[in-house]
Design an enzyme around this catalytic site. Sequence first.
Site, mmCIF file in Angstrom:
data_model
loop_
_atom_site.group_PDB
_atom_site.id
_atom_site.type_symbol
_atom_site.label_atom_id
_atom_site.label_comp_id
_atom_site.label_asym_id
_atom_site.label_seq_id
_atom_site.Cartn_x
_atom_site.Cartn_y
_atom_site.Cartn_z
ATOM 1 N NE ARG A 29 -23.713 -19.072 -58.123
ATOM 2 C CZ ARG A 29 -22.588 -18.380 -58.161
ATOM 3 N NH1 ARG A 29 -22.392 -17.354 -57.362
ATOM 4 N NH2 ARG A 29 -21.624 -18.685 -59.018
ATOM 5 C CG HIS A 36 -15.254 -25.896 -58.480
ATOM 6 N ND1 HIS A 36 -15.139 -25.596 -59.808
ATOM 7 C CD2 HIS A 36 -14.817 -24.809 -57.809
ATOM 8 C CE1 HIS A 36 -14.622 -24.381 -59.939
ATOM 9 N NE2 HIS A 36 -14.426 -23.881 -58.743
ATOM 10 N N GLY A 124 -19.111 -9.781 -63.270
ATOM 11 C CA GLY A 124 -17.809 -10.446 -63.240
ATOM 12 C C GLY A 124 -17.297 -10.655 -61.828
ATOM 13 C CB SER A 129 -23.742 -10.480 -63.430
ATOM 14 O OG SER A 129 -22.626 -10.713 -64.270
ATOM 15 C CG ASP A 174 -23.846 -20.045 -61.493
ATOM 16 O OD1 ASP A 174 -23.738 -20.666 -60.417
ATOM 17 O OD2 ASP A 174 -22.868 -19.569 -62.100
ATOM 18 C CE1 TYR A 224 -16.424 -23.607 -63.370
ATOM 19 C CE2 TYR A 224 -16.577 -24.780 -65.453
ATOM 20 C CZ TYR A 224 -17.135 -24.400 -64.248
ATOM 21 O OH TYR A 224 -18.383 -24.849 -63.929
HETATM 22 P P1 ADP Z 1 -20.339 -13.324 -63.182
HETATM 23 O O1 ADP Z 1 -21.394 -14.200 -63.750
HETATM 24 O O2 ADP Z 1 -19.634 -13.928 -62.045
HETATM 25 O O3 ADP Z 1 -20.826 -11.953 -62.852
HETATM 26 P P2 ADP Z 1 -19.193 -13.738 -65.798
HETATM 27 O O4 ADP Z 1 -17.842 -13.444 -66.341
HETATM 28 O O5 ADP Z 1 -19.698 -15.115 -65.833
HETATM 29 O O6 ADP Z 1 -19.211 -13.147 -64.310
HETATM 30 O O7 ADP Z 1 -20.268 -12.848 -66.561
HETATM 31 C C1 ADP Z 1 -20.052 -11.478 -66.744
HETATM 32 C C2 ADP Z 1 -20.413 -11.095 -68.182
HETATM 33 O O8 ADP Z 1 -21.839 -11.208 -68.348
HETATM 34 C C3 ADP Z 1 -20.109 -9.653 -68.496
HETATM 35 O O9 ADP Z 1 -18.781 -9.505 -68.980
HETATM 36 C C4 ADP Z 1 -21.124 -9.337 -69.577
HETATM 37 O O10 ADP Z 1 -20.689 -9.811 -70.836
HETATM 38 C C5 ADP Z 1 -22.313 -10.169 -69.158
HETATM 39 N N1 ADP Z 1 -23.284 -9.388 -68.361
HETATM 40 C C6 ADP Z 1 -23.732 -9.683 -67.118
HETATM 41 N N2 ADP Z 1 -24.656 -8.776 -66.717
HETATM 42 C C7 ADP Z 1 -24.792 -7.891 -67.726
HETATM 43 C C8 ADP Z 1 -25.594 -6.714 -67.917
HETATM 44 N N3 ADP Z 1 -26.442 -6.259 -67.007
HETATM 45 N N4 ADP Z 1 -25.469 -6.063 -69.099
HETATM 46 C C9 ADP Z 1 -24.629 -6.503 -70.046
HETATM 47 N N5 ADP Z 1 -23.852 -7.576 -69.925
HETATM 48 C C10 ADP Z 1 -23.906 -8.284 -68.770
HETATM 49 MG MG MG Z 2 -21.051 -16.109 -64.631
#
Ligand code: ADP
Ligand code: MG
Length: 385
Positions: A29, A36, A124, A129, A174, A224
């Site tokens: 998204r 916040h 990240g 994600s 999210d 955060y």
């Molecule tokens: P964001 O949500 O902004 O991308 P976050 O730090 O909240 O960043 O989440 C990222 C973490 O989510 C990664 O370090 C991993 O542990 C997990 N992650 C997200 N997508 C995947 C994926 N496709 N495969 C494995 N782990 C994932």
């Molecule tokens: Mg995240």
Amino acid sequence: MTERIANLKKRFAELYASPVAGVVSAPGRVNLIGEHTDYNDGFVLPIAIDRCTLAVYGPGENRRVNLASLQQEGDNAWFDLDATIEKGSPKWANYPKGVAAGLVEKGVEIAPMNILFDSDVPIGGGLSSSASLEVATALAMLGAADREIDDYELALICQKAEHDFAGTPCGIMDQAISVMGQAGKALLLDCRDGAVTHIPFDDPGLVLLVVDTKVKHDLTDGGYAARRDQCYSAAAKLGVKMLRDADADMLASTDLSDKELMRARHVVSEIARTLQGVDALNDGDYATFGKLMYASHKSLRDDYEVSCEELDEIVAQAAQLEGVYGARMTGGGFGGCAIILAQAPQADNIAEAITKNYTARFGFPCVVFATRAAGGGQSETNGRS
Ligand code: ADP
Ligand code: MG
């Protein structure tokens, strides 16, 4: 997308002995405005983007759930359905494990299964994600169990997984948008009661550019969680349940600490901007929406102190360019992504100018891409959808 799914099914067959029973997807998204505010019971206005986590799944054996991801090759994980599901390593598997634990708590009988994930949401990068991984997990597990759960409840289960298993005390935005997004619509979400209104966001004359700074700064002061606590202590001193219930007048005479006042001022003004932003979008008044974006950025930079020089540079540069309505950081901050709302014909010029300027200033390029409001999570079970 078809190619990505075909590749994922091929990789699934190489990894697991089981046939494919279903494919699910859940998007990342960007938040247009309302940053916040979710953990203050406020309003947010995100869109689901056209980048998602896919999961292919099939029946497993021996009461086991096997987890693998193309983004974590060689770091496969599993858990036993007859034991309590606990967090551990590898870290990435805590997101799907947390979702499984939440579903079990709700009485869902998770089937033994094999799952393979693949994401094109930058990991990240502030486009969530993590929520897309959680929602994809939930949809796969519900698909295998032939169960359905109310959208908002599903988002809450995924949020709890992020709190309890990944240790991130995030709001509900999210997960909610990843479940409930609609193509061509932004989602006005009332984070107090989960009420949603879909706001048209599909004007072909508009483009929404995402600029990924490619940086993620360490949060030196507890980032955060610290801000969350400052919001809650500010609300307590103001005698309200949450900052959602405060207004600008209440902030004028208080015994808030400097930091509490700054955080509260951001949250109260940002909630007001979000509602004004909805009116502006409904009126097709993008100039006003753009001004609200700049004001949001300034407030996040100065009062909430979650921006960084890379994000500030992008927003300042965007403001100089022809065809730009507005720009702001999006997501938690300290790096990640900025968004730029602009006239569609100017998209290429803007992307080029931003990249050139950013590279000259920081010595490495940012990544710019156009996105649009896409649909929320979807499942397809063996041909049925
Ligand atoms: P964001 O949500 O902004 O991308 P976050 O730090 O909240 O960043 O989440 C990222 C973490 O989510 C990664 O370090 C991993 O542990 C997990 N992650 C997200 N997508 C995947 C994926 N496709 N495969 C494995 N782990 C994932
Ligand atoms: Mg995240």
